[in-house]
Write a protein that holds these residues in place. Structure first.
Motif, PDB file in Angstrom:
ATOM      1  N   UNK A 188       4.235  39.816 -13.805  1.00 10.01           N
ATOM      2  CA  UNK A 188       5.064  39.168 -12.793  1.00 10.01           C
ATOM      3  C   UNK A 188       6.008  38.117 -13.385  1.00 10.01           C
ATOM      4  N   UNK A 189       5.714  37.648 -14.604  1.00  9.79           N
ATOM      5  CA  UNK A 189       6.628  36.716 -15.267  1.00  9.79           C
ATOM      6  C   UNK A 189       7.942  37.384 -15.650  1.00  9.79           C
ATOM      7  N   UNK A 190       7.938  38.717 -15.700  1.00 12.65           N
ATOM      8  CA  UNK A 190       9.133  39.474 -16.079  1.00 12.65           C
ATOM      9  C   UNK A 190       9.767  40.166 -14.870  1.00 12.65           C
TER      10      UNK A 190
ATOM     11  N   UNK B 188       8.078  44.148  -9.002  1.00 19.46           N
ATOM     12  CA  UNK B 188       9.285  44.925  -9.262  1.00 19.46           C
ATOM     13  C   UNK B 188       9.957  44.408 -10.532  1.00 19.46           C
ATOM     14  N   UNK B 189      10.103  45.280 -11.519  1.00 21.19           N
ATOM     15  CA  UNK B 189      10.689  44.900 -12.804  1.00 21.19           C
ATOM     16  C   UNK B 189      11.909  45.777 -13.071  1.00 21.19           C
ATOM     17  N   UNK B 190      13.017  45.157 -13.449  1.00 22.30           N
ATOM     18  CA  UNK B 190      14.202  45.924 -13.822  1.00 22.30           C
ATOM     19  C   UNK B 190      13.917  46.697 -15.111  1.00 22.30           C
ATOM     20  N   UNK B 191      14.416  47.922 -15.186  1.00 19.71           N
ATOM     21  CA  UNK B 191      14.094  48.806 -16.305  1.00 19.71           C
ATOM     22  C   UNK B 191      14.348  48.184 -17.683  1.00 19.71           C
ATOM     23  N   UNK B 192      15.470  47.478 -17.907  1.00 21.65           N
ATOM     24  CA  UNK B 192      15.699  46.908 -19.239  1.00 21.65           C
ATOM     25  C   UNK B 192      14.658  45.870 -19.658  1.00 21.65           C
ATOM     26  N   UNK B 193      13.920  45.317 -18.696  1.00 23.35           N
ATOM     27  CA  UNK B 193      12.940  44.284 -18.996  1.00 23.35           C
ATOM     28  C   UNK B 193      11.509  44.827 -19.087  1.00 23.35           C
ATOM     29  N   UNK B 194      11.358  46.125 -18.830  1.00 24.81           N
ATOM     30  CA  UNK B 194      10.008  46.685 -18.752  1.00 24.81           C
ATOM     31  C   UNK B 194       9.301  46.682 -20.109  1.00 24.81           C
ATOM     32  N   UNK B 195       9.999  47.080 -21.160  1.00 22.58           N
ATOM     33  CA  UNK B 195       9.369  47.105 -22.480  1.00 22.58           C
ATOM     34  C   UNK B 195       8.940  45.700 -22.907  1.00 22.58           C
ATOM     35  N   UNK B 196       9.760  44.707 -22.640  1.00 27.37           N
ATOM     36  CA  UNK B 196       9.389  43.336 -22.962  1.00 27.37           C
ATOM     37  C   UNK B 196       8.146  42.893 -22.218  1.00 27.37           C
ATOM     38  N   UNK B 197       8.017  43.343 -20.968  1.00 26.45           N
ATOM     39  CA  UNK B 197       6.831  43.014 -20.180  1.00 26.45           C
ATOM     40  C   UNK B 197       5.587  43.648 -20.785  1.00 26.45           C
ATOM     41  N   UNK B 198       5.713  44.893 -21.224  1.00 28.53           N
ATOM     42  CA  UNK B 198       4.582  45.586 -21.856  1.00 28.53           C
ATOM     43  C   UNK B 198       4.188  44.898 -23.164  1.00 28.53           C
ATOM     44  N   UNK B 199       5.166  44.523 -23.954  1.00 27.51           N
ATOM     45  CA  UNK B 199       4.871  43.811 -25.206  1.00 27.51           C
ATOM     46  C   UNK B 199       4.190  42.478 -24.928  1.00 27.51           C
TER      47      UNK B 199
END
Length: 289
Positions: A228-230, A267-278
């Motif tokens: 949720x931070x992302x 809800x996470x914007x697609x460009x930020x999803x990988x950063x959230x996973x990391x």
């Protein structure tokens, strides 16, 4: 075929462990080997449907979870299950993603979209999600569905998210419809509320403890706090199915207060999803270190 293998030490309360005066609690360490698999239609229908029922809780009967499970199993190269006794056993955890735009004309997905739209409309914090779901044509939202049994450690989650990102990239190279604009993750939370049991025996100290102005949201899964931070937006919502007044006490366990389960959308914007996973991976590595 297993995607990956990993070993995790899981703490389990033990009653016959030698007491250690330096610790308030004693634990046995149960060494469990987890295996990651592609979703397998011949083995995974029951296990995934059961986990979906756990995810949607008391509202599970409002949705066609059998059809949703079949759709998850119809894309076996996308998503993962976690098992401990081989591929032909029920999953302890799963993760998959559904393209709401691609499948919007399926009756059970249209039903799910309307359900999520209603929940988004119920919480101003989910205004961005409500706007997306209210558009004439549903955007390319990737609905992330994931759940695990209660004692399965969070450490099994980062590999599933990491593999999902890789699998989506492979699918895009094959011109498959997984070019998402947003990712929507559903999860479960709860709040503590005054217990009716306490009211019956007139224990005002406990009632007072639960009656503060701030209601703290608690998380069943620690990774949700990281995600949720992302997020573009996130927020909770009540289930449609109403429970009787004593339902929270049935989930009370060893707590002084009753527990009110809720659901949450992230809800996470697609460009930020990988950063959230990391960030999930880094958080769990730091926490376990």
């Amino acid at each position: 075929m297993g995607k990956r293998k990993s070993e995790a030490d899981v703490a389990k309360n033990g009653n016959d462990v030698e007491e250690d005066s330096s610790s308030d609690e004693d634990f046995d360490m149960l060494n469990v080997e987890f295996e990651w698999f592609d979703p397998l239609p011949e083995y995974d229908f029951h296990g995934i449907k059961t986990l979906l029922q756990q995810l949607f809780d008391v509202d599970a009967h409002l949705l066609d979870l059998s059809a949703l499970t079949d759709l998850i199993l119809a894309q076996p190269l996308l998503g993962s299950t976690v098992k401990v006794d081989g591929k032909d056993t029920d999953a302890y955890a799963f993760l998959s993603v559904i393209n709401l735009q691609e499948h919007k004309d399926k009756a059970f997905i249209a039903q799910l979209i309307q359900y999520l739209k209603g929940k988004a409309n119920s919480n101003p914090a989910l205004g961005k999600l409500s706007e997306l779901l209210s558009q004439p044509s549903v955007p390319a939202i990737g609905l992330v569905l994931t759940e695990r049994l209660i004692n399965v450690p969070a450490e099994v989650i980062p590999p599933m998210y990491t593999m999902l990102i890789e699998e989506i990239q492979w699918a895009l190279e094959e011109k498959e419809p997984y070019n998402f604009s947003h990712y929507l993750i559903l999860s479960k939370t709860y709040t503590e509320i005054a217990s009716l049991l306490d009211e019956e025996v007139e224990r005002p100290a406990k009632k007072k403890k639960a009656s503060g102005n701030t209601v703290e949201t608690m998380y069943f899964h620690v990774e949700d706090e990281v995600l949720q931070r992302h997020a573009l937006c996130y927020g909770g919502y009540d289930y449609t199915t109403k429970q009787d007044d004593g339902h929270s006490d049935s989930k009370r366990a060893f707590h002084e207060l009753g527990i009110k389960p809720q659901s949450q959308a992230i809800l996470i914007e697609a460009p930020k999803f990988q950063g959230a996973v990391e960030a999930i991976t880094n958080y769990l590595q730091t926490a376990s270190g």
